[in-house]
Scaffold this motif. Structure first.
Motif, PDB file in Angstrom:
ATOM      1  N   SER A  75       0.875  -1.202   0.004  1.00  0.00           N
ATOM      2  CA  SER A  75       0.037   0.112   0.048  1.00  0.00           C
ATOM      3  C   SER A  75       0.924   1.334   0.150  1.00  0.00           C
ATOM      4  O   SER A  75       0.528   2.470   0.493  1.00  0.00           O
ATOM      5  CB  SER A  75      -0.891   0.045   1.214  1.00  0.00           C
ATOM      6  OG  SER A  75      -1.972  -1.051   1.157  1.00  0.00           O
ATOM      7  N   ALA A  76       2.114   1.252  -0.701  1.00  0.00           N
ATOM      8  CA  ALA A  76       3.088   2.456  -0.635  1.00  0.00           C
ATOM      9  C   ALA A  76       3.327   2.838   0.673  1.00  0.00           C
ATOM     10  O   ALA A  76       3.494   4.261   0.906  1.00  0.00           O
ATOM     11  CB  ALA A  76       2.426   3.441  -1.579  1.00  0.00           C
ATOM     12  N   TRP A  77       3.325   2.033   1.686  1.00  0.00           N
ATOM     13  CA  TRP A  77       3.780   2.558   3.196  1.00  0.00           C
ATOM     14  C   TRP A  77       5.096   3.100   2.986  1.00  0.00           C
ATOM     15  O   TRP A  77       6.017   2.419   2.148  1.00  0.00           O
ATOM     16  CB  TRP A  77       3.753   1.393   4.116  1.00  0.00           C
ATOM     17  CG  TRP A  77       2.405   0.883   4.408  1.00  0.00           C
ATOM     18  CD1 TRP A  77       1.233   1.363   4.348  1.00  0.00           C
ATOM     19  CD2 TRP A  77       2.142  -0.348   5.031  1.00  0.00           C
ATOM     20  NE1 TRP A  77       0.049   0.515   4.935  1.00  0.00           N
ATOM     21  CE2 TRP A  77       0.732  -0.736   5.105  1.00  0.00           C
ATOM     22  CE3 TRP A  77       3.022  -1.497   5.472  1.00  0.00           C
ATOM     23  CZ2 TRP A  77       0.283  -1.682   5.643  1.00  0.00           C
ATOM     24  CZ3 TRP A  77       2.357  -2.830   5.812  1.00  0.00           C
ATOM     25  CH2 TRP A  77       1.099  -3.050   5.713  1.00  0.00           C
ATOM     26  N   ALA A  78       5.396   4.072   3.830  1.00  0.00           N
ATOM     27  CA  ALA A  78       6.580   4.621   3.756  1.00  0.00           C
ATOM     28  C   ALA A  78       7.777   3.866   4.798  1.00  0.00           C
ATOM     29  O   ALA A  78       8.825   3.606   4.272  1.00  0.00           O
ATOM     30  CB  ALA A  78       6.843   5.943   4.660  1.00  0.00           C
ATOM     31  N   ALA A  79       7.179   3.206   5.673  1.00  0.00           N
ATOM     32  CA  ALA A  79       8.041   2.255   6.550  1.00  0.00           C
ATOM     33  C   ALA A  79       7.299   1.450   7.419  1.00  0.00           C
ATOM     34  O   ALA A  79       5.992   1.327   7.453  1.00  0.00           O
ATOM     35  CB  ALA A  79       8.975   3.104   7.485  1.00  0.00           C
TER      36      ALA A  79
END
Length: 297
Positions: free
Chosen positions: A53-57
């Motif tokens: 889900s295109a998480w940053a980290a």
């Protein structure tokens, strides 16, 4: 530096700068392990191309920290955005995803947070299996989601003979993309020199039909300037560096390109180091190269 200031070369000063860019722009699934400084806990961090889900980290349930590069930043400095995401993940409880960092406040950059004595060694993957905590039972839903994510991974490989060169297969075609640390003008001059030298060699070979005693005739010298029979497509800029792109001979495998680079890489290095003025043919070739450039960010 103000939060909104644009940084053209955000990974400058980090080990493996061109590989950071490759993971951010070129490779579907890859990782490299970095370590934070003692001031920031001396924690190992798994830098990855992407997260669900295109998480940053992600602070995984087993305590592993993952930092994604293929995300949308909130400022003009990707290094600051990534450092913000990493520090948030470090502070979060295990099992927490950092979905976005928004607009970072003034704060440290990766160059301030990471131990720059640790090399950036890339591993290319054929699956996002590393997203998951191996100690947690996998549900059918998670398995299906992982399979869906894996279906979008294009075959890719990092070449071993040179730095930051990546082979990839897109559909029925293969490409080589090679991030360069030299400045754009130097790379353009070098490519122009190779182009004109290749054309000259081909012309000389075409004119000479009679063998010369003691000289073995071969068109290899002319072909290798295009990566052993492939062709140069152009280049793009990303994060302050230039990335030339070649379309390879149909069906080329990574080992084929490795072999061709044994000959091509020294030629390219020599062309980059040549500081003599370009002749008229090279200047025309250079102008054609400029017309084929694209800036990603």
């Amino acid at each position: 530096m103000a939060t909104g200031d644009y940084v053209a070369r955000p990974f400058e000063g980090l080990p493996g700068e061109p590989d950071w860019i490759a993971l951010k722009e070129l490779v579907p699934a890859a990782t490299a392990t970095v370590r934070t400084t003692a001031e920031h806990g001396a924690r190992d961090v798994l830098v990855t191309t992407a997260l669900p889900s295109a998480w940053a980290a992600l602070h995984r349930t087993d305590g592993v920290l993952l930092l994604a590069l293929q995300t949308v930043g909130g400022s003009g400095d990707a290094s600051r955005d990534l450092a913000t995401a990493l520090l948030k993940a470090m502070e979060a409880e295990p099992g927490t995803a950092i979905e976005t960092v928004g607009q970072p406040t003034p704060g440290p950059r990766l160059q301030d947070v990471l131990d720059t004595s640790v090399p950036f060694e890339v591993t290319v993957h054929s699956s996002f299996e590393y997203w998951l905590d191996p100690t947690v039972e996998r549900t059918p839903e998670v398995t299906r989601a992982l399979e869906d994510a894996d279906a979008g991974i294009m075959d890719s490989a990092r070449l071993t003979g040179v730095d930051a060169a990546y082979w990839t297969r897109m559909g029925a075609k293969e490409y080589l993309r090679w991030a360069q640390t030299d400045d754009e003008q130097t790379v353009l001059d070098g490519l122009a020199r190779l182009h004109t030298r290749s054309r000259r060699e081909k012309s000389e070979l075409a004119r000479s039909s009679e063998p010369i005693e003691g000289v073995e005739r071969s068109d290899h010298g002319a072909r290798v300037s295009a990566i052993d029979g492939g062709r140069f497509l152009g280049y793009f800029r990303s994060c302050g560096l230039v990335v030339p792109v070649w379309e390879l001979v149909r069906g080329s495998e990574p080992e084929d390109v490795e072999a061709a680079m044994v000959d091509f890489a020294p030629r390219f290095t020599a062309a980059l180091a040549d500081t003599a003025p370009l002749d008229a043919n090279a200047r025309r070739a250079r102008a054609g190269l400029v017309a084929r450039q694209v800036t990603l960010r």
